[in-house]
Write an enzyme that holds these catalytic residues in place. Sequence first.
Site, PDB file in Angstrom:
ATOM      1  N   GLY A   1       5.913  52.493  15.098  1.00 32.97           N
ATOM      2  CA  GLY A   1       6.583  51.041  15.228  1.00 32.97           C
ATOM      3  C   GLY A   1       8.190  51.550  15.757  1.00 32.97           C
ATOM      4  CB  CYS A   2      10.404  54.212  14.953  1.00 38.59           C
ATOM      5  SG  CYS A   2      12.065  54.402  14.945  1.00 38.59           S
TER       6      CYS A   2
END
Lengths: 110, 128, 99
Positions: A108-109
Amino acid sequence: MSIEVGGKTLETDEEGYLVNLADWTEDVANVIAQAENVEMSENHWEVVNFLRDYYNEYQIAPAVRVLTKAIGKKLGPDKGNSKYLYELFPYGPAKQACKIAGLPKPTGCV
Amino acid sequence: MDLDEGASGVVKKFMYVNRKAPYGTIYALEGLEVVLISAAFDQDVSLAFLDDGVYQLVKGQQTRGIEVKNFSPTYRALEGYDIEKLYVERESLEARGLTEGELIVPVEVMGRDEIVRRMEEQDVVIAF
Amino acid sequence: MLHIVNKSPFEKTTLASCLAHAGPGAAVLLIEDGVYGATKGNAVEDAVRGALGRTAVYALAPDLEARGMKDRVIEGVKTVDYEGFVDLVAEHKTSQSWL
């Protein structure tokens, strides 16, 4: 790509993250930190070790928001805020600290 | 990096429906990763486990022998991502001889009717 | 003949069809998500127990362990490791993977 640590060649991905988590040692962390222009202090190690513990428990690297909250819970509000963590790791606590901790890039980064 | 909530700031109800056993196919792991990524958007997220999806949550998974990552501990990280609505269908557990105590994470066990009711409330339902 | 089943019995009818087609002297090996069919306390246990009189049933241990199912195996189902898998294939004149 790869890095050299103590005469050994360790495989990394194109962004410099270790491919094999088991390759990590404190010496490896120091070599990666140096390449990132991060001088490892006790406070840096505290975050790096926290990330390694988190990974061992949950098998993922936490998102920044989750890391900040979890550090605040464990080490107090002085450390559980993004200002403190970005001072230690200017390119982002999750990205840079995870790299030094030998973990994969956080999910999610982007 | 965390992303700011949608420009409109509207919070929608998202349900992720998990119906596959872990490891045999990639659905369970992919679904979990999507859930973790979506947590950055500050939406109202719930996870429903039904059919073989309940097997994802079974305690005691040891994947060394098949040389793949055991991702079952990651369900316990969801709480830290503020994802706390985990619904497990009772009928699916019972058909597989499983009980709530054998699951790796706290969940709400509920009957199929209640799962259906909650599914109907959603703005978005994504199935894996 | 060795029949190999890798699908969950709750998701596909593969195991039921395989058991119905397993002749005398045949063996059934459950692997991957198929190993759920080797476990007890569930809706397919009776069908597998019923087949045990006619057919040898095996389950791959690493797949049981991965899924947290190793302590739930039906009595009479034998577990094998990867070497045992190879032995089973070698022992039978033919093998069939049920898709």
